[in-house]
Design a protein around this motif. Structure first.
Motif, PDB file in Angstrom:
ATOM      1  N   ALA A  84     -31.046  16.665 -17.997  1.00 12.29           N
ATOM      2  CA  ALA A  84     -29.921  17.328 -18.814  1.00 12.29           C
ATOM      3  C   ALA A  84     -29.677  16.797 -20.234  1.00 12.29           C
ATOM      4  O   ALA A  84     -28.821  17.017 -21.030  1.00 12.29           O
ATOM      5  CB  ALA A  84     -28.722  17.096 -17.914  1.00 12.29           C
TER       6      ALA A  84
ATOM      7  N   GLN B 144     -29.175  20.358 -23.673  1.00 13.69           N
ATOM      8  CA  GLN B 144     -27.937  20.638 -24.674  1.00 13.69           C
ATOM      9  C   GLN B 144     -27.837  22.114 -24.851  1.00 13.69           C
ATOM     10  O   GLN B 144     -26.556  22.533 -24.739  1.00 13.69           O
ATOM     11  CB  GLN B 144     -28.200  19.906 -25.726  1.00 13.69           C
ATOM     12  CG  GLN B 144     -27.182  20.319 -26.965  1.00 13.69           C
ATOM     13  CD  GLN B 144     -27.777  19.643 -28.464  1.00 13.69           C
ATOM     14  OE1 GLN B 144     -28.479  18.570 -28.339  1.00 13.69           O
ATOM     15  NE2 GLN B 144     -27.368  20.387 -29.450  1.00 13.69           N
TER      16      GLN B 144
ATOM     17  N   ARG C  75     -26.368  24.023 -21.903  1.00 13.26           N
ATOM     18  CA  ARG C  75     -25.032  23.560 -21.657  1.00 13.26           C
ATOM     19  C   ARG C  75     -24.190  24.670 -22.687  1.00 13.26           C
ATOM     20  O   ARG C  75     -23.035  25.070 -22.222  1.00 13.26           O
ATOM     21  CB  ARG C  75     -24.463  22.302 -21.616  1.00 13.26           C
ATOM     22  CG  ARG C  75     -24.929  21.416 -20.581  1.00 13.26           C
ATOM     23  CD  ARG C  75     -24.159  19.977 -20.801  1.00 13.26           C
ATOM     24  NE  ARG C  75     -24.556  19.308 -21.869  1.00 13.26           N
ATOM     25  CZ  ARG C  75     -25.975  18.724 -21.650  1.00 13.26           C
ATOM     26  NH1 ARG C  75     -26.798  18.649 -20.845  1.00 13.26           N
ATOM     27  NH2 ARG C  75     -26.317  17.783 -22.873  1.00 13.26           N
TER      28      ARG C  75
ATOM     29  N   ARG D  51     -21.537  27.402 -21.262  1.00 14.37           N
ATOM     30  CA  ARG D  51     -20.153  27.460 -21.800  1.00 14.37           C
ATOM     31  C   ARG D  51     -19.798  28.889 -22.441  1.00 14.37           C
ATOM     32  O   ARG D  51     -18.586  29.397 -22.016  1.00 14.37           O
ATOM     33  CB  ARG D  51     -19.756  26.332 -22.833  1.00 14.37           C
ATOM     34  CG  ARG D  51     -19.826  25.027 -22.212  1.00 14.37           C
ATOM     35  CD  ARG D  51     -18.938  23.780 -23.172  1.00 14.37           C
ATOM     36  NE  ARG D  51     -19.830  24.030 -24.483  1.00 14.37           N
ATOM     37  CZ  ARG D  51     -20.871  23.073 -24.630  1.00 14.37           C
ATOM     38  NH1 ARG D  51     -21.250  22.447 -23.673  1.00 14.37           N
ATOM     39  NH2 ARG D  51     -21.525  22.901 -25.678  1.00 14.37           N
TER      40      ARG D  51
ATOM     41  N   ASN E  83     -25.404  18.795 -14.101  1.00 16.59           N
ATOM     42  CA  ASN E  83     -26.464  18.321 -14.755  1.00 16.59           C
ATOM     43  C   ASN E  83     -26.885  16.903 -14.172  1.00 16.59           C
ATOM     44  O   ASN E  83     -26.043  16.244 -13.683  1.00 16.59           O
ATOM     45  CB  ASN E  83     -25.503  17.630 -16.172  1.00 16.59           C
ATOM     46  CG  ASN E  83     -25.001  18.903 -16.997  1.00 16.59           C
ATOM     47  OD1 ASN E  83     -25.656  19.613 -17.924  1.00 16.59           O
ATOM     48  ND2 ASN E  83     -23.791  19.166 -16.661  1.00 16.59           N
TER      49      ASN E  83
ATOM     50  N   LEU F 242     -21.782  12.422 -20.654  1.00 20.21           N
ATOM     51  CA  LEU F 242     -21.723  14.087 -20.488  1.00 20.21           C
ATOM     52  C   LEU F 242     -20.417  14.337 -20.034  1.00 20.21           C
ATOM     53  O   LEU F 242     -19.654  15.280 -20.488  1.00 20.21           O
ATOM     54  CB  LEU F 242     -22.617  14.369 -19.664  1.00 20.21           C
ATOM     55  CG  LEU F 242     -24.223  14.481 -20.084  1.00 20.21           C
ATOM     56  CD1 LEU F 242     -25.053  15.381 -18.917  1.00 20.21           C
ATOM     57  CD2 LEU F 242     -24.352  15.352 -21.184  1.00 20.21           C
ATOM     58  N   GLN F 243     -19.673  13.355 -19.301  1.00 27.70           N
ATOM     59  CA  GLN F 243     -18.229  13.582 -18.832  1.00 27.70           C
ATOM     60  C   GLN F 243     -17.415  13.416 -20.076  1.00 27.70           C
ATOM     61  O   GLN F 243     -16.388  14.303 -20.033  1.00 27.70           O
ATOM     62  CB  GLN F 243     -17.847  12.628 -17.689  1.00 27.70           C
ATOM     63  CG  GLN F 243     -18.387  12.778 -16.562  1.00 27.70           C
ATOM     64  CD  GLN F 243     -18.416  11.696 -15.241  1.00 27.70           C
ATOM     65  OE1 GLN F 243     -17.836  10.664 -15.584  1.00 27.70           O
ATOM     66  NE2 GLN F 243     -18.460  11.986 -14.025  1.00 27.70           N
TER      67      GLN F 243
ATOM     68  N   GLU G 118     -17.888  14.495 -22.849  1.00 31.28           N
ATOM     69  CA  GLU G 118     -18.215  15.983 -23.566  1.00 31.28           C
ATOM     70  C   GLU G 118     -17.382  16.699 -22.978  1.00 31.28           C
ATOM     71  O   GLU G 118     -17.366  17.934 -23.496  1.00 31.28           O
ATOM     72  CB  GLU G 118     -19.730  15.960 -23.787  1.00 31.28           C
ATOM     73  CG  GLU G 118     -20.456  14.978 -24.683  1.00 31.28           C
ATOM     74  CD  GLU G 118     -21.816  15.557 -24.761  1.00 31.28           C
ATOM     75  OE1 GLU G 118     -22.434  16.578 -24.180  1.00 31.28           O
ATOM     76  OE2 GLU G 118     -22.699  14.711 -25.117  1.00 31.28           O
TER      77      GLU G 118
ATOM     78  N   GLU H  87     -17.903  17.450 -19.640  1.00 34.26           N
ATOM     79  CA  GLU H  87     -18.910  18.179 -18.426  1.00 34.26           C
ATOM     80  C   GLU H  87     -18.405  17.649 -17.161  1.00 34.26           C
ATOM     81  O   GLU H  87     -18.077  16.381 -16.898  1.00 34.26           O
ATOM     82  CB  GLU H  87     -20.290  17.751 -18.432  1.00 34.26           C
ATOM     83  CG  GLU H  87     -21.081  18.404 -19.503  1.00 34.26           C
ATOM     84  CD  GLU H  87     -21.292  19.990 -19.515  1.00 34.26           C
ATOM     85  OE1 GLU H  87     -21.198  20.374 -18.351  1.00 34.26           O
ATOM     86  OE2 GLU H  87     -20.966  20.972 -20.580  1.00 34.26           O
ATOM     87  N   GLN H  88     -18.110  18.580 -16.028  1.00 30.63           N
ATOM     88  CA  GLN H  88     -17.453  18.228 -14.851  1.00 30.63           C
ATOM     89  C   GLN H  88     -18.220  17.912 -13.994  1.00 30.63           C
ATOM     90  O   GLN H  88     -17.947  17.084 -12.971  1.00 30.63           O
ATOM     91  CB  GLN H  88     -16.538  19.417 -14.560  1.00 30.63           C
ATOM     92  CG  GLN H  88     -15.497  19.290 -13.179  1.00 30.63           C
ATOM     93  CD  GLN H  88     -14.630  20.494 -12.920  1.00 30.63           C
ATOM     94  OE1 GLN H  88     -14.783  21.506 -13.608  1.00 30.63           O
ATOM     95  NE2 GLN H  88     -14.097  20.364 -11.783  1.00 30.63           N
TER      96      GLN H  88
ATOM     97  N   VAL I 182     -21.641  16.055 -13.048  1.00 31.63           N
ATOM     98  CA  VAL I 182     -22.937  15.222 -13.328  1.00 31.63           C
ATOM     99  C   VAL I 182     -23.363  14.336 -12.302  1.00 31.63           C
ATOM    100  O   VAL I 182     -22.404  13.848 -11.802  1.00 31.63           O
ATOM    101  CB  VAL I 182     -22.411  14.448 -14.870  1.00 31.63           C
ATOM    102  CG1 VAL I 182     -23.792  14.012 -15.292  1.00 31.63           C
ATOM    103  CG2 VAL I 182     -21.653  15.388 -15.829  1.00 31.63           C
TER     104      VAL I 182
END
Length: 339
Positions: free
Chosen positions: A160, A166, A169, A173, A181, A192-193, A195, A197-198, A200
């Motif tokens: 991921a 990238q 994602r 979205r 991820n 990632l969190q 950024e 991202e829920q 991961v």
């Protein structure tokens, strides 16, 4: 421009499963200038990247081999400087990105490519982004189009932190599709969190497979994209809900796929199949390819998508460039400058 009679190119005399030995045996040589055949063009290369497929090629483990001695490389950007028969001379001087698995590699000053393996570039697209325009962005787009067409509601992706991860994602979205991820380091989970991202998961955690199964069931993640292979492929497929499909597009682990529960496949109708960019491109009409190319270039020009570049190396320092890339493949692309 006057085209010289010779050019510099990186040459391998043998494939070697030991990557360091393969790199050490590679040489920068002066070789005769190739000539474009019918429906082909001669391109003066500006930049060409190092991709995982290139590493597999050097090791003799890729599905494409070239007669030895061979020039590695499958992707790049440059300008058309000469055309073969059947190609309009007006194309000379046009900027292009290209992807080719033909006998001529791209780690060189020039290459010969079928015109159909080129896409014409918007002048607003930087040369750095143009050099990496084909392999990763088109792979991500091709796989994501399949996911949308088949009505999947959520997806899982390994690797991921990579460039394809990238891009996936971003597409997800835009389509409001949740993505699970998968990464290998806690610091990547945190990145990632941060950024937004829920979902991961760290694949090295003891409860990884249980957590993945729980999350995949809750989200109905019936599609997965795997660039790793090995035991991870089986672990992902086993954790997915009934009627799922896993698309394998890489083999970063370097080992055969395993750990798949046959009962999960038989009684829950799960599917494993492979995505090959060349096959997908060949199935596109010229009009469809042109439309997708324009859309992808626009995303890069607007900086909604961007390929991360670690460093640019001259061809003469190819060894340093390869070492830089293999030591930190998730850190971004390494490019060879061919001018």
């Amino acid at each position: 421009m006057k085209i010289p009679e010779t050019m510099k190119a990186l040459i391998i005399d043998a494939y070697n499963s030991n990557l360091i030995r393969a790199m050490q045996a590679m040489k920068l040589m002066e070789i005769p200038m190739p000539q474009p055949d019918e429906n082909h063009v001669l391109i003066k290369i500006e930049l060409t990247p190092v991709n995982p497929s290139d590493i597999a090629f050097l090791r003799g483990g890729y599905n494409i081999s070239r007669p030895l001695p061979a020039i590695p490389g499958f992707e790049g950007t440059g300008k058309i400087v000469e055309t073969g028969s059947g190609v309009d001379k007006s194309f000379v001087g046009r900027r292009v990105s290209f992807f080719s698995q033909s006998e001529y590699g791209t780690w060189a000053e020039y290459t010969v490519i079928r015109l159909s393996d080129c896409i014409f570039l918007n002048n607003d697209l930087s040369v750095e982004q143009a050099s990496c325009l084909f392999v990763n962005p088109f792979t991500a787009r091709g796989m994501f189009d399949h996911i949308l067409t088949n009505g999947h509601q959520a997806l899982i992706q390994s690797a991921a932190m990579g460039q394809i991860g990238q891009f996936i994602r971003y597409f997800a979205r835009e389509s409001n599709l949740p993505v699970i991820n998968l990464v290998r380091k806690d610091v990547h989970v945190e990145m990632l969190q941060a950024e937004g991202e829920q979902f991961v998961l760290n694949m090295t955690n003891e409860k990884f497979q249980d957590d993945l199964a729980r999350m995949a069931t809750a989200l109905n993640a019936s599609a997965a994209l795997d660039a790793v292979g090995g035991e991870l492929t089986g672990k992902i497929l086993n954790a997915m809900p009934k009627g799922s499909e896993l698309i394998l597009y890489g083999g970063l682990s370097g080992i055969p796929v395993g750990q798949m529960d046959p009962l999960e496949i038989i009684f829950k109708n799960k599917v494993l199949w492979g995505f090959n960019l060349g096959d997908w491109l060949n199935d596109l009409s010229d009009i469809r390819l042109s439309k997708i190319s324009d859309e992808i270039q626009t995303l890069f020009i607007q900086k909604k998508l961007e390929t991360k570049i670690q460093q640019i190396f001259p061809l003469e320092n190819f060894y340093g460039g390869l070492r830089k890339y293999i030591s930190n493949m998730s850190g971004g692309k390494v490019l060879f400058q061919c001018e």
